[in-house]
Design a protein around this motif. Structure first.
Motif, PDB file in Angstrom:
ATOM      1  N   ARG A 116      94.597  32.545 -48.461  1.00  0.00           N
ATOM      2  CA  ARG A 116      93.312  32.327 -47.496  1.00  0.00           C
ATOM      3  C   ARG A 116      92.205  31.829 -48.326  1.00  0.00           C
ATOM      4  NH1 ARG A 116      93.320  37.281 -45.745  1.00  0.00           N
ATOM      5  NH2 ARG A 116      93.943  36.854 -43.758  1.00  0.00           N
ATOM      6  N   HIS A 125      89.001  24.415 -43.062  1.00  0.00           N
ATOM      7  CA  HIS A 125      89.425  25.446 -41.943  1.00  0.00           C
ATOM      8  C   HIS A 125      89.746  24.762 -40.689  1.00  0.00           C
ATOM      9  CE1 HIS A 125      89.705  28.971 -39.425  1.00  0.00           C
ATOM     10  NE2 HIS A 125      88.604  28.602 -38.832  1.00  0.00           N
ATOM     11  N   TYR A 129      93.086  24.414 -38.894  1.00  0.00           N
ATOM     12  CA  TYR A 129      93.202  24.969 -37.539  1.00  0.00           C
ATOM     13  C   TYR A 129      93.721  23.982 -36.654  1.00  0.00           C
ATOM     14  CZ  TYR A 129      92.177  28.116 -33.815  1.00  0.00           C
ATOM     15  OH  TYR A 129      92.053  29.001 -32.478  1.00  0.00           O
ATOM     16  N   LEU A 186      98.402  34.096 -41.772  1.00  0.00           N
ATOM     17  CA  LEU A 186      97.173  34.228 -41.778  1.00  0.00           C
ATOM     18  C   LEU A 186      96.797  34.638 -40.203  1.00  0.00           C
ATOM     19  CD1 LEU A 186      95.950  31.236 -43.719  1.00  0.00           C
ATOM     20  CD2 LEU A 186      95.636  33.570 -44.405  1.00  0.00           C
ATOM     21  N   GLU A 188      94.171  34.925 -38.618  1.00  0.00           N
ATOM     22  CA  GLU A 188      92.904  34.120 -38.011  1.00  0.00           C
ATOM     23  C   GLU A 188      93.525  32.795 -37.341  1.00  0.00           C
ATOM     24  OE1 GLU A 188      92.492  33.792 -42.760  1.00  0.00           O
ATOM     25  OE2 GLU A 188      93.109  35.407 -41.041  1.00  0.00           O
ATOM     26  N   TYR A 189      94.711  32.211 -37.957  1.00  0.00           N
ATOM     27  CA  TYR A 189      95.409  31.118 -37.485  1.00  0.00           C
ATOM     28  C   TYR A 189      96.397  31.451 -36.160  1.00  0.00           C
ATOM     29  CZ  TYR A 189      93.092  28.628 -41.179  1.00  0.00           C
ATOM     30  OH  TYR A 189      92.051  28.176 -41.951  1.00  0.00           O
ATOM     31  N   ARG A 191      97.735  31.891 -32.812  1.00  0.00           N
ATOM     32  CA  ARG A 191      97.243  31.726 -31.552  1.00  0.00           C
ATOM     33  C   ARG A 191      98.110  31.984 -30.409  1.00  0.00           C
ATOM     34  NH1 ARG A 191      94.670  25.941 -33.382  1.00  0.00           N
ATOM     35  NH2 ARG A 191      96.023  26.347 -34.769  1.00  0.00           N
TER      36      ARG A 191
END
Length: 296
Positions: A116, A125, A129, A186, A188-189, A191
């Motif tokens: 991270r 980022h 992404y 991660l 946050e990635y 989807r």
């Protein structure tokens, strides 16, 4: 006279012998040992230096070390040399390990908190992404895979070590890019739901099929790099070796994608069961509370 194919250069090497370093790549082995050692320190002794770090199970550490071993087998063992100079089927088996098997195993062994910090900057980022978008990942990997197996491109790369190494680096990054949305370390990635991940893998398998089919059903040898290789090194004709290569790639792809689908499905199933059990416990707790309140 040395008739050992492992001790001779391929048809492009004009009979020059291959030494121990060429066949076994001790420098690469040393680099991978150092990477494994640093990983072991990072997830154990140095773990407290990372924000939000959590213990990494032995199983997940073994995933990472297995990935390193697979990389060495594909790139550092005689398989790489034999596949480059003698056998297309060996080359396809090497690629199957390197781009289909190894990346997901490595990703399963990497905890999110370890990588991270690499993506903290807003600009990095945003780039990360965008690159790990499922559609982008799907397109890039299959484009790189398909282009590589165009005869003119592959023969050019095989004849130019620097270009070959550069393309292989792009290929490897594209493989990690393709697997990242499925085994994303991660959150946050991440989807995609599990259902979308299964659809993603299914579509990926379809997109790989044309290149494999073209190789399998070719009526003549496609790659000049393997022309002139003696059948004593192949135990079959060059055409059959080429067709075998396509079959190997397709079979390994089916096995790996099938295993990935099973892994995702059962993880999804376990999570759904766990959520149902937690919901049942909450309902039971609420019911007991209501009964006690009524009695009071």
């Amino acid at each position: 006279m040395n008739t050992d194919p492992m001790g001779q250069m391929g048809h492009g090497g004009h009979g020059a012998t291959a030494d121990f370093a060429t066949l076994w790549s001790p420098a690469l082995l040393l680099i991978l040992v150092v990477i494994g050692w640093l990983y072991g320190l990072a997830v154990n002794r140095w773990r407290h230096r990372f924000a939000e770090s959590e213990p990494v199970s032995i199983k997940h550490q073994l995933y990472f070390y297995t990935g390193l071993l697979m990389f060495y087998i594909a790139e550092g063992s005689p398989l790489s040399y034999y596949g480059h100079h003698f056998s297309f089927s060996a080359h396809m088996f090497q690629q199957s390990i390197l781009y289909l098997v190894m990346p997901p195993v490595v990703l399963l062994g990497i905890p999110g908190w370890l990588i991270r910090p690499l993506f903290k900057r807003p600009s990095i980022h945003r780039i990360m992404y965008g690159l790990t978008s499922p559609l982008v990942s799907l397109f890039v990997f299959n484009m790189v895979f398909s282009f590589y197996h165009i005869p003119m491109i592959m023969d050019t790369l095989m004849a130019n070590p620097l270009l070959h190494d550069m393309y292989n680096t792009v290929f490897l990054l594209a493989a990690f890019q393709m697997w990242f949305p499925v085994f994303c370390p991660l959150p946050e990635y991440s989807r995609m739901t599990e259902l979308k991940k299964m659809a993603y893998i299914f579509v990926n398998g379809i997109l790989l099929t044309p290149a494999c089919a073209l190789i399998i059903f070719a009526g003549e040898p496609m790659y000049a790099n393997y022309e002139g290789v003696s059948e004593q090194y192949l135990y079959m004709s060059i055409l059959n070796d080429q067709q075998l290569g396509g079959v190997i790639m397709k079979i390994v792809q089916e096995i790996v994608y099938g295993a990935a689908l099973a892994y995702i499905f059962f993880r999804w199933y376990r999570r759904e069961r766990q959520e149902e059990e937690e919901e049942d416990l909450q309902n039971e707790s609420f019911a007991h509370s209501s009964v006690n309140a009524n009695r009071a």
